[in-house]
Design an enzyme around this catalytic site. Structure first.
Site, short mmCIF file in Angstrom:
data_model
loop_
_atom_site.label_atom_id
_atom_site.label_comp_id
_atom_site.label_asym_id
_atom_site.label_seq_id
_atom_site.Cartn_x
_atom_site.Cartn_y
_atom_site.Cartn_z
N ASP A 212 0.86 -1.26 0.27
CA ASP A 212 -0.19 -0.01 -0.18
C ASP A 212 0.86 1.19 -0.16
O ASP A 212 1.75 1.31 0.51
CB ASP A 212 -0.85 -0.04 1.29
CG ASP A 212 -1.61 1.12 1.58
OD1 ASP A 212 -2.90 1.41 0.67
OD2 ASP A 212 -1.51 2.02 2.29
N GLU A 248 1.76 -0.42 -5.03
CA GLU A 248 0.66 0.41 -5.31
C GLU A 248 1.12 1.71 -5.66
O GLU A 248 1.88 2.38 -4.56
CB GLU A 248 -0.55 0.76 -4.36
CG GLU A 248 -1.52 1.60 -4.72
CD GLU A 248 -2.03 2.58 -3.76
OE1 GLU A 248 -1.60 2.84 -2.90
OE2 GLU A 248 -2.91 3.33 -4.09
#
Ligand code: QV4
Ligand code: CA
Length: 511
Positions: A212, A248
């Site tokens: 993330d 990401e």
């Protein structure tokens, strides 16, 4: 001997790009906010039988409990500790899910939130999914433990301590993303703490990680953490297998930070993919499907073997993150199925299918003011994923991955795996077709008039079931039949008002 050394070296170098799915399984599904007990069941009853390669699960670690708004989905992106303890379940349930999914050849990929902890403005206390105490003001997370030494406060050069400019790479990495306390990943203690968390998951049997907010971490710091990771558990993976990594990084162009900075660590999310495909399928800005002839690197996307691709994700399906209004989602079902069908038929990238829940969208001045709403729940407790007699999901779970058109295109991708992009045809507008060698062929009609034409499919002669309008069951087609002649051609007719204006056939849908 030298040859084998070379092979193992190549294997080692390539490993972090390899999802380690069972042979012939080429797509994963994001079961967003599902509980571990439901994922375990879904692996056994649906994902394995239908050839899904794996599942991206929501962050399994302890997160803050936000009560205003009430239990938003995004509370799971505010870690409090690395205890496996969240609304999706506890450590035993997580372990059981990983074991049962691996045992049927379905991999588990964990959404790892390692750039930060909770918001700086959160109130100190024990409002967390496992009851751990935390005090953001003092940077105190005793359940890890982290203290002031472990955050970037001193390193961030912006006035506010938050990211003020995405054109300053140092700010993007060293300052707070929406007020989230930014971890000091240059410190060995932080790197080791994160690696310990990820290694516990690896030892349980997970196959890899979504990292993330990777844009907000220095690529070298990420590498330092990855270098501390164990090889995958040999109960399910071959000796020396490295965790699959996809980072990401939202790079639509125009910022200082580029996706390519992260290629050395693993794959990277290609956000241009969904944004562009949505614009084409919606026929906005003069875009048309005929332009998809050079889809992929030809459209300025990253190399296919570095890309993790998707039509929508948990952020941009609800107006968070990037992609904007062109993003297609389950709310736009007819166009969405075409977009997902195109993604799964086309060879570019490693594909991820989104599986969502319904929430009460409510637009005010163009914004959905309910885009924070968390998963279906009873007073905060996430609801079970119930399965209806018609195989759809109940309890407000959307289960796009169970829609016939999407489920069958996951199988299509498996059947054509390794086959070249071939036999492209278009009408100069929004009627297009292409094949995958001699194993599959797909035709789209996104024009406002009907398609009726004879096309070279590349397939052996025979009768094929269209896997969009139906299934092949006991040697019969429940939907449209397609007759391929000895010369490989077939006649296709698709009304522009068809429920699903596209047809797909493949080697295993032949009767
Ligand atoms: C608010 C104020 C801040 C203030 C802070 C004080 O906005 O200015 O400093 O309070 O505490 C939630 C709230 C947000 C709040 C923040 C911290 O929405 O208003 O800040 O919490 O309290 C998800 C959501 C965010 C959410 C976050 C944490 O999208 O809205 O913030 O979780 O709960 C960029 C990044 C990209 C990121 C994308 C959303 O480059 O990496 O934005 N995508 C990933 C995840 C995404 C997640 C995060 C990153 C953060 O996919 O789901 O954000 O982990 O493009
Ligand atoms: Ca950071």
């Amino acid at each position: 001997m030298k040859f084998f050394l070379l092979l193992s070296f190549i294997g080692f170098c390539w490993a972090q790009y390899d999802p380690h799915t069972e042979y012939g399984r080429t797509a994963i599904v994001h079961l967003f906010e599902w509980r571990w007990v439901d994922i375990a069941k879904e692996c056994e009853r649906y994902l394995a039988p239908n050839g899904f390669g794996g599942v991206q699960v929501s962050p399994p670690n302890e997160n803050i409990v936000v009560n205003n708004p009430f239990r938003p989905w995004w509370e799971r992106y505010q870690p409090i500790s690395y205890k496996i303890c969240s609304r999706s379940g506890n450590e035993d349930e997580f372990k059981d899910m990983v074991t049962r999914c691996n045992n049927v050849g379905v991999r588990i990929y964990v959404d790892a939130v390692i750039n930060h902890m909770c918001g700086e403005g959160a109130e100190a206390g024990t409002s967390s999914t496992c009851g751990s105490y935390f005090n953001p003001k003092n940077r105190d997370f005793p359940a890890v433990p982290y203290s002031g030494w472990d955050f970037n406060d001193g390193k961030c050069k912006s006035g506010s301590g938050g990211i003020e400019s995405y054109n300053d790479a140092a700010q993007v990495r060293d300052c707070r993303l929406t007020g989230l306390l930014d971890l000091a990943l240059e410190k060995d203690y932080v790197r080791t703490t994160l690696a310990n968390y990820m290694n516990r998951l690896i030892d349980m049997g997970v196959a890899g990680f979504r990292l993330d907010a990777s844009k907000h971490m220095w690529p070298g710091d990420i590498k330092a953490v990855l270098d501390k990771l164990h090889n995958l558990n040999t109960r399910w993976f071959s000796q020396g297998s490295r965790p699959f990594i996809y980072q990401e990084v939202i790079d639509l162009g125009g910022e200082t930070i580029k996706s390519s900075e992260y290629f050395g660590n693993g794959r990277v999310t290609e956000f241009k993919y969904g944004a562009k495909l949505g614009t084409v399928i919606r026929k906005w800005n003069g875009e048309k499907m005929a332009y998809l002839k050079n889809w992929g690197e030809g459209w300025g996307f990253m190399p296919s073997d570095r890309a993790l691709v998707f039509v929508d994700n948990h952020d941009n399906q609800r107006g968070h993150g990037a992609g904007g209004s062109s993003i297609l989602t389950f709310w736009d079902a007819r166009l969405y199925k075409m977009a997902v069908g195109f993604m799964l038929a086309h060879p570019y990238g490693f594909t991820r299918v989104m599986s969502s829940y319904h929430w009460p969208r409510y637009f005010q001045n163009g914004d959905d003011i309910n885009n924070w709403v968390g998963p279906p729940n009873d007073n905060g407790v996430t609801k079970e994923v119930t399965i209806n007699a018609d195989t759809t999901c109940g309890n407000d779970w959307v289960c796009e991955h169970r829609w016939r058109q999407i489920r069958n295109m996951v199988a299509f991708r498996n059947v054509v795996n390794g086959q070249p992009f071939s036999n492209w045809w278009d009408n100069g507008s929004n009627q297009v077709a292409f094949g995958r060698g001699n194993r599959g062929f797909i035709v789209f009609n996104n024009d406002d008039w009907s398609l009726s034409t004879t096309l070279q499919t590349g397939l052996p002669a025979g009768t094929y079931c269209d896997v969009i309008s139906g299934d092949k069951i006991d040697g019969y087609c429940t939907g449209i039949k397609v007759y391929v002649s000895d010369d490989g051609t077939a006649q296709f007719s698709i009304s522009n008002s068809a429920e699903d204006p596209f047809i797909a056939i493949h080697a295993e849908s032949k009767i």
